[in-house]
Design a protein around this motif. Structure first.
Motif, PDB file in Angstrom:
ATOM      1  N   SER A  76       0.823  -1.207   0.000  1.00 58.26           N
ATOM      2  CA  SER A  76       0.000   0.000   0.000  1.00 58.26           C
ATOM      3  C   SER A  76       0.862   1.263   0.000  1.00 58.26           C
ATOM      4  O   SER A  76       0.549   2.237  -0.696  1.00 58.26           O
ATOM      5  CB  SER A  76      -0.927   0.002   1.214  1.00 58.26           C
ATOM      6  OG  SER A  76      -1.808  -1.098   1.186  1.00 58.26           O
ATOM      7  N   ALA A  77       1.950   1.252   0.772  1.00 54.85           N
ATOM      8  CA  ALA A  77       2.836   2.416   0.829  1.00 54.85           C
ATOM      9  C   ALA A  77       3.457   2.701  -0.537  1.00 54.85           C
ATOM     10  O   ALA A  77       3.510   3.857  -0.990  1.00 54.85           O
ATOM     11  CB  ALA A  77       3.929   2.190   1.871  1.00 54.85           C
ATOM     12  N   LEU A  78       3.921   1.646  -1.215  1.00 54.65           N
ATOM     13  CA  LEU A  78       4.469   1.823  -2.561  1.00 54.65           C
ATOM     14  C   LEU A  78       3.393   2.327  -3.521  1.00 54.65           C
ATOM     15  O   LEU A  78       3.634   3.214  -4.346  1.00 54.65           O
ATOM     16  CB  LEU A  78       5.040   0.501  -3.075  1.00 54.65           C
ATOM     17  CG  LEU A  78       6.407   0.078  -2.518  1.00 54.65           C
ATOM     18  CD1 LEU A  78       6.751  -1.327  -2.997  1.00 54.65           C
ATOM     19  CD2 LEU A  78       7.479   1.064  -2.971  1.00 54.65           C
ATOM     20  N   GLY A  79       2.199   1.772  -3.401  1.00 53.70           N
ATOM     21  CA  GLY A  79       1.098   2.207  -4.256  1.00 53.70           C
ATOM     22  C   GLY A  79       0.783   3.673  -4.070  1.00 53.70           C
ATOM     23  O   GLY A  79       0.521   4.393  -5.045  1.00 53.70           O
ATOM     24  N   ILE A  80       0.812   4.143  -2.831  1.00 51.84           N
ATOM     25  CA  ILE A  80       0.530   5.555  -2.543  1.00 51.84           C
ATOM     26  C   ILE A  80       1.557   6.457  -3.214  1.00 51.84           C
ATOM     27  O   ILE A  80       1.208   7.460  -3.837  1.00 51.84           O
ATOM     28  CB  ILE A  80       0.520   5.790  -1.017  1.00 51.84           C
ATOM     29  CG1 ILE A  80      -0.743   5.173  -0.401  1.00 51.84           C
ATOM     30  CG2 ILE A  80       0.593   7.275  -0.694  1.00 51.84           C
ATOM     31  CD1 ILE A  80      -0.725   5.133   1.109  1.00 51.84           C
ATOM     32  N   ILE A  81       2.827   6.093  -3.106  1.00 56.28           N
ATOM     33  CA  ILE A  81       3.890   6.907  -3.713  1.00 56.28           C
ATOM     34  C   ILE A  81       3.698   7.020  -5.226  1.00 56.28           C
ATOM     35  O   ILE A  81       3.753   8.113  -5.797  1.00 56.28           O
ATOM     36  CB  ILE A  81       5.279   6.307  -3.394  1.00 56.28           C
ATOM     37  CG1 ILE A  81       5.565   6.415  -1.895  1.00 56.28           C
ATOM     38  CG2 ILE A  81       6.375   7.005  -4.200  1.00 56.28           C
ATOM     39  CD1 ILE A  81       6.795   5.645  -1.442  1.00 56.28           C
ATOM     40  N   PHE A  82       3.459   5.895  -5.880  1.00 55.41           N
ATOM     41  CA  PHE A  82       3.307   5.905  -7.334  1.00 55.41           C
ATOM     42  C   PHE A  82       2.000   6.568  -7.755  1.00 55.41           C
ATOM     43  O   PHE A  82       1.945   7.240  -8.790  1.00 55.41           O
ATOM     44  CB  PHE A  82       3.386   4.475  -7.879  1.00 55.41           C
ATOM     45  CG  PHE A  82       4.788   3.969  -8.054  1.00 55.41           C
ATOM     46  CD1 PHE A  82       5.416   4.024  -9.287  1.00 55.41           C
ATOM     47  CD2 PHE A  82       5.502   3.458  -6.976  1.00 55.41           C
ATOM     48  CE1 PHE A  82       6.718   3.569  -9.455  1.00 55.41           C
ATOM     49  CE2 PHE A  82       6.803   3.004  -7.125  1.00 55.41           C
ATOM     50  CZ  PHE A  82       7.418   3.058  -8.372  1.00 55.41           C
ATOM     51  N   ALA A  83       0.940   6.400  -6.967  1.00 56.65           N
ATOM     52  CA  ALA A  83      -0.343   7.024  -7.302  1.00 56.65           C
ATOM     53  C   ALA A  83      -0.256   8.547  -7.205  1.00 56.65           C
ATOM     54  O   ALA A  83      -0.790   9.261  -8.061  1.00 56.65           O
ATOM     55  CB  ALA A  83      -1.440   6.497  -6.389  1.00 56.65           C
ATOM     56  N   LEU A  84       0.414   9.050  -6.167  1.00 59.69           N
ATOM     57  CA  LEU A  84       0.565  10.493  -6.019  1.00 59.69           C
ATOM     58  C   LEU A  84       1.419  11.076  -7.142  1.00 59.69           C
ATOM     59  O   LEU A  84       1.143  12.165  -7.651  1.00 59.69           O
ATOM     60  CB  LEU A  84       1.186  10.816  -4.657  1.00 59.69           C
ATOM     61  CG  LEU A  84       0.289  10.570  -3.445  1.00 59.69           C
ATOM     62  CD1 LEU A  84       1.063  10.813  -2.155  1.00 59.69           C
ATOM     63  CD2 LEU A  84      -0.953  11.463  -3.492  1.00 59.69           C
ATOM     64  N   THR A  85       2.450  10.333  -7.542  1.00 58.93           N
ATOM     65  CA  THR A  85       3.279  10.779  -8.671  1.00 58.93           C
ATOM     66  C   THR A  85       2.452  10.829  -9.953  1.00 58.93           C
ATOM     67  O   THR A  85       2.486  11.818 -10.699  1.00 58.93           O
ATOM     68  CB  THR A  85       4.471   9.832  -8.872  1.00 58.93           C
ATOM     69  OG1 THR A  85       5.237   9.769  -7.676  1.00 58.93           O
ATOM     70  CG2 THR A  85       5.352  10.309 -10.023  1.00 58.93           C
ATOM     71  N   GLY A  86       1.697   9.764 -10.210  1.00 49.47           N
ATOM     72  CA  GLY A  86       0.858   9.727 -11.398  1.00 49.47           C
ATOM     73  C   GLY A  86      -0.213  10.797 -11.372  1.00 49.47           C
ATOM     74  O   GLY A  86      -0.506  11.430 -12.403  1.00 49.47           O
ATOM     75  N   SER A  87      -0.792  11.049 -10.200  1.00 55.52           N
ATOM     76  CA  SER A  87      -1.856  12.045 -10.080  1.00 55.52           C
ATOM     77  C   SER A  87      -1.354  13.444 -10.420  1.00 55.52           C
ATOM     78  O   SER A  87      -2.034  14.211 -11.114  1.00 55.52           O
ATOM     79  CB  SER A  87      -2.426  12.018  -8.665  1.00 55.52           C
ATOM     80  OG  SER A  87      -3.470  12.949  -8.524  1.00 55.52           O
ATOM     81  N   SER A  88      -0.163  13.787  -9.938  1.00 53.55           N
ATOM     82  CA  SER A  88       0.388  15.117 -10.234  1.00 53.55           C
ATOM     83  C   SER A  88       0.676  15.274 -11.714  1.00 53.55           C
ATOM     84  O   SER A  88       0.418  16.332 -12.307  1.00 53.55           O
ATOM     85  CB  SER A  88       1.659  15.354  -9.408  1.00 53.55           C
ATOM     86  OG  SER A  88       2.672  14.428  -9.762  1.00 53.55           O
ATOM     87  N   LEU A  89       1.203  14.206 -12.346  1.00 54.43           N
ATOM     88  CA  LEU A  89       1.453  14.261 -13.792  1.00 54.43           C
ATOM     89  C   LEU A  89       0.144  14.350 -14.576  1.00 54.43           C
ATOM     90  O   LEU A  89       0.047  15.064 -15.580  1.00 54.43           O
ATOM     91  CB  LEU A  89       2.243  13.028 -14.232  1.00 54.43           C
ATOM     92  CG  LEU A  89       3.692  12.939 -13.758  1.00 54.43           C
ATOM     93  CD1 LEU A  89       4.296  11.603 -14.163  1.00 54.43           C
ATOM     94  CD2 LEU A  89       4.509  14.083 -14.342  1.00 54.43           C
TER      95      LEU A  89
END
Length: 256
Positions: A76-89
């Motif tokens: 879940s922690a890894l997913g959060i990091i990648f999701a936030l990165t994708g969301s900003s892009l």
């Protein structure tokens, strides 16, 4: 922006219903954002204020899923990091490209997704494994799903949680319980990030968001408890309803 108590009589019951739906299969925003708009909120205030209640409700469901052991913390922690990165892009891309293209694609993607939900056995998988059995393949697929669905959430958004649940169960082969747990963790993080953006831009009516949030908490608690008791059996019909509502909304947006 001015608001009145009478608006809450429209918003709060719909937020409660959306909380139940969201805890089981995602897609609560397809109910709550229109409810805010019907009550008289401009679109950006509707989205921003709704994020308060959504975050409060999602945290409730997430807490229940953590207690039940449905949230693998490292994944879940890894997913959060990648999701936030994708969301900003995705948000930056949305400033450059019209969402009309996405809406046209949705007219094809949604029926295909509905067919997959109808035929898939992955949504019937019950919880069997613990965190130690998660493979490298599972981690890779989950972070890719989190990134691309995060991008979609930042670019367009509706139904992101439902799509994430489907891919986590289907592509990453998580049980529906863990897929929902990971999705809730990611949704909560992206909601908090979105609140920061809308709040700093003055698009959040905090009292309304907090009041609606308590109804969202109640709905998510009921939905999470029902999900635990009903297991995978309730996920498929809820997702089919959400996808149908989403399809109607996309058609409406394209016509009007």
């Amino acid at each position: 922006m001015d608001w009145s108590i009478s608006q809450l009589f429209i918003i709060c019951p719909m937020v409660f219903i959306a909380g139940v739906v969201d805890a089981i299969g995602g897609g609560g925003g397809l109910i709550t954002v229109p409810a805010f708009m019907i009550s008289g909120f401009p679109v950006h205030f509707a989205i921003g204020t709704n994020k308060i209640g959504s975050a409060m409700g999602t945290l409730t469901a997430l807490t229940e899923f953590i207690r039940d052991g449905y949230v693998p913390l490292k994944l879940s922690a890894l997913g959060i990091i990648f999701a936030l990165t994708g969301s900003s892009l995705g948000a930056e891309t949305a400033l450059l490209i019209s969402d009309y293209v996405f809406k046209i694609l949705m007219l094809v993607i949604l029926p295909v997704t509905a067919w997959y939900v109808f035929k898939s056995q992955d949504l019937l998988k019950e919880e069997k494994n613990n965190d130690s059995t998660l493979t490298l393949r599972t981690y890779v697929i989950c972070v890719l799903v989190a990134f691309f669905l995060g991008f979609y959430d930042g670019f367009y958004g509706p139904g992101a949680g439902t799509f994430m649940l489907l891919f986590m169960a289907g592509a990453a082969k998580l049980s529906v319980q863990k897929a929902n747990g990971v999705t809730k963790a990611i949704n909560f993080a992206t909601n908090v990030a979105a609140i920061a953006v809308y709040f700093t831009n003055g698009k959040v009516i905090l009292p309304v968001g907090i009041i609606a949030g308590f109804f969202s908490i109640a709905g998510n608690y009921v939905g999470a408890r029902y999900f635990e008791k009903g297991g995978a059996k309730v996920v498929r019909p809820v997702i089919m309803i959400v996808l149908s509502l989403f399809f109607v909304r996309v058609v409406y947006d394209l016509i009007f």
